[in-house]
Design a protein around this motif. Structure first.
Motif, mmCIF file in Angstrom:
data_model
loop_
_atom_site.group_PDB
_atom_site.id
_atom_site.type_symbol
_atom_site.label_atom_id
_atom_site.label_comp_id
_atom_site.label_asym_id
_atom_site.label_seq_id
_atom_site.Cartn_x
_atom_site.Cartn_y
_atom_site.Cartn_z
ATOM 1 N N UNK A 1 0.848 -1.198 0.000
ATOM 2 C CA UNK A 1 0.000 0.000 0.000
ATOM 3 C C UNK A 1 0.877 1.239 0.000
ATOM 4 N N UNK A 2 0.614 2.117 -0.966
ATOM 5 C CA UNK A 2 1.326 3.400 -1.029
ATOM 6 C C UNK A 2 0.283 4.503 -1.094
ATOM 7 N N UNK A 3 0.371 5.447 -0.167
ATOM 8 C CA UNK A 3 -0.489 6.620 -0.162
ATOM 9 C C UNK A 3 0.386 7.801 -0.545
ATOM 10 N N UNK A 4 0.208 8.315 -1.738
ATOM 11 C CA UNK A 4 1.102 9.322 -2.284
ATOM 12 C C UNK A 4 0.572 10.746 -2.138
ATOM 13 N N UNK A 5 -0.635 10.885 -1.600
ATOM 14 C CA UNK A 5 -1.210 12.194 -1.294
ATOM 15 C C UNK A 5 -1.664 12.180 0.154
ATOM 16 N N UNK A 6 -1.740 13.362 0.759
ATOM 17 C CA UNK A 6 -2.194 13.465 2.148
ATOM 18 C C UNK A 6 -3.709 13.398 2.253
ATOM 19 N N UNK A 7 -4.380 13.797 1.181
ATOM 20 C CA UNK A 7 -5.841 13.839 1.186
ATOM 21 C C UNK A 7 -6.347 13.786 -0.247
ATOM 22 N N UNK A 8 -7.626 13.478 -0.372
ATOM 23 C CA UNK A 8 -8.324 13.599 -1.639
ATOM 24 C C UNK A 8 -9.016 14.962 -1.586
ATOM 25 N N UNK A 9 -8.630 15.848 -2.485
ATOM 26 C CA UNK A 9 -8.981 17.259 -2.397
ATOM 27 C C UNK A 9 -10.415 17.574 -2.819
ATOM 28 N N UNK A 10 -10.967 18.576 -2.153
ATOM 29 C CA UNK A 10 -12.304 19.057 -2.430
ATOM 30 C C UNK A 10 -12.440 19.487 -3.891
ATOM 31 N N UNK A 11 -13.606 19.187 -4.463
ATOM 32 C CA UNK A 11 -13.967 19.560 -5.837
ATOM 33 C C UNK A 11 -13.092 18.917 -6.902
ATOM 34 N N UNK A 12 -12.534 17.763 -6.590
ATOM 35 C CA UNK A 12 -11.754 17.015 -7.580
ATOM 36 C C UNK A 12 -12.350 15.618 -7.740
ATOM 37 N N UNK A 13 -12.176 15.069 -8.928
ATOM 38 C CA UNK A 13 -12.652 13.723 -9.229
ATOM 39 C C UNK A 13 -11.456 12.804 -9.363
ATOM 40 N N UNK A 14 -11.564 11.644 -8.751
ATOM 41 C CA UNK A 14 -10.487 10.653 -8.757
ATOM 42 C C UNK A 14 -10.982 9.375 -9.435
ATOM 43 N N UNK A 15 -10.100 8.771 -10.216
ATOM 44 C CA UNK A 15 -10.376 7.478 -10.855
ATOM 45 C C UNK A 15 -9.829 6.375 -9.970
ATOM 46 N N UNK A 16 -10.664 5.390 -9.694
ATOM 47 C CA UNK A 16 -10.271 4.235 -8.891
ATOM 48 C C UNK A 16 -10.303 3.038 -9.827
ATOM 49 N N UNK A 17 -9.135 2.447 -10.050
ATOM 50 C CA UNK A 17 -9.023 1.345 -10.999
ATOM 51 C C UNK A 17 -8.600 0.073 -10.278
ATOM 52 N N UNK A 18 -9.114 -1.045 -10.753
ATOM 53 C CA UNK A 18 -8.743 -2.343 -10.191
ATOM 54 C C UNK A 18 -8.580 -3.345 -11.325
ATOM 55 N N UNK A 19 -7.557 -4.179 -11.178
ATOM 56 C CA UNK A 19 -7.307 -5.253 -12.146
ATOM 57 C C UNK A 19 -7.143 -6.557 -11.392
ATOM 58 N N UNK A 20 -7.944 -7.546 -11.777
ATOM 59 C CA UNK A 20 -7.910 -8.845 -11.107
ATOM 60 C C UNK A 20 -6.608 -9.560 -11.448
ATOM 61 N N UNK A 21 -5.905 -10.004 -10.401
ATOM 62 C CA UNK A 21 -4.669 -10.754 -10.576
ATOM 63 C C UNK A 21 -4.891 -12.246 -10.385
ATOM 64 N N UNK A 22 -5.771 -12.581 -9.450
ATOM 65 C CA UNK A 22 -6.013 -13.972 -9.083
ATOM 66 C C UNK A 22 -7.458 -14.094 -8.637
ATOM 67 N N UNK A 23 -8.080 -15.231 -8.952
ATOM 68 C CA UNK A 23 -9.450 -15.462 -8.507
ATOM 69 C C UNK A 23 -9.696 -16.955 -8.416
ATOM 70 N N UNK A 24 -10.286 -17.378 -7.316
ATOM 71 C CA UNK A 24 -10.883 -18.705 -7.267
ATOM 72 C C UNK A 24 -12.322 -18.483 -6.823
ATOM 73 N N UNK A 25 -12.998 -19.479 -6.371
ATOM 74 C CA UNK A 25 -14.424 -19.325 -6.112
ATOM 75 C C UNK A 25 -14.749 -18.356 -4.979
ATOM 76 N N UNK A 26 -13.848 -18.188 -4.026
ATOM 77 C CA UNK A 26 -14.146 -17.306 -2.901
ATOM 78 C C UNK A 26 -13.076 -16.246 -2.623
ATOM 79 N N UNK A 27 -11.883 -16.451 -3.097
ATOM 80 C CA UNK A 27 -10.775 -15.533 -2.832
ATOM 81 C C UNK A 27 -10.329 -14.872 -4.136
ATOM 82 N N UNK A 28 -9.845 -13.645 -3.990
ATOM 83 C CA UNK A 28 -9.328 -12.937 -5.164
ATOM 84 C C UNK A 28 -8.269 -11.940 -4.721
#
Length: 154
Positions: free
Chosen positions: A91-118
């Motif tokens: 985990x890397x947090x590269x900003x101190x906060x998510x700033x007011x009146x700004x839009x952030x993109x949250x992206x996720x890419x699946x690396x591993x998946x079985x029936x219950x864990x991912x």
């Protein structure tokens, strides 16, 4: 753009993301957005935004949307159940906060998946496409949530 509320088991006001912008099950990717404003549940006026610690929840909700969309692609009557973040790596947090009146993109890419864990590689980018946070999340969605003893009353 679709509403994350359709794919998450959360109820208002805990749906923190504003939209699902991109989903491709074959590529195992999703992109969502969150707009920071004073009306956000976790908005902190003293810092003029939302704490960077919410990055983990934004990422988890993007993964929840991925699971909901994947489930619906296979079964139109799919109902999203609770899932759990088991842990995070790198985990890397590269900003101190998510700033007011700004839009952030949250992206996720699946690396591993079985029936219950991912496992998902997640990142958050600002409007200039600068990396604000990233992590690898390990998540668990049980097939039968009613059998989980720790969720039972008493």
């Amino acid at each position: 753009m679709e509403s994350p509320a359709e794919y998450l088991p959360h109820e208002a006001p805990m749906v923190l993301l504003d939209s699902v912008d991109y989903f491709d099950e074959d590529e195992s990717k999703i992109a969502t957005s969150v707009r920071i404003c004073e009306g956000n549940l976790f908005f902190d006026r003293s810092i003029g935004g939302v704490s960077n610690l919410l990055a983990l929840e934004y990422m988890a909700q993007a993964i929840g949307c991925f699971a909901g969309l994947s489930g619906r692609a296979k079964d139109p009557n799919f109902k999203q159940e609770l899932g759990f973040v088991l842990g995070t790596r790198k985990m890397r947090l590269l900003v101190d906060k998510f700033e007011n009146n700004k839009t952030y993109k949250v992206k996720a890419e699946k690396l591993f998946f079985d029936e219950e864990m991912a496992s998902f590689d997640c990142s958050i980018f600002d409007e200039a496409d600068a990396l604000c946070a990233n992590a690898i999340l390990t998540v668990y969605r049980p097939k039968n949530i009613e059998k989980l003893e720790f969720l039972k009353d008493g």
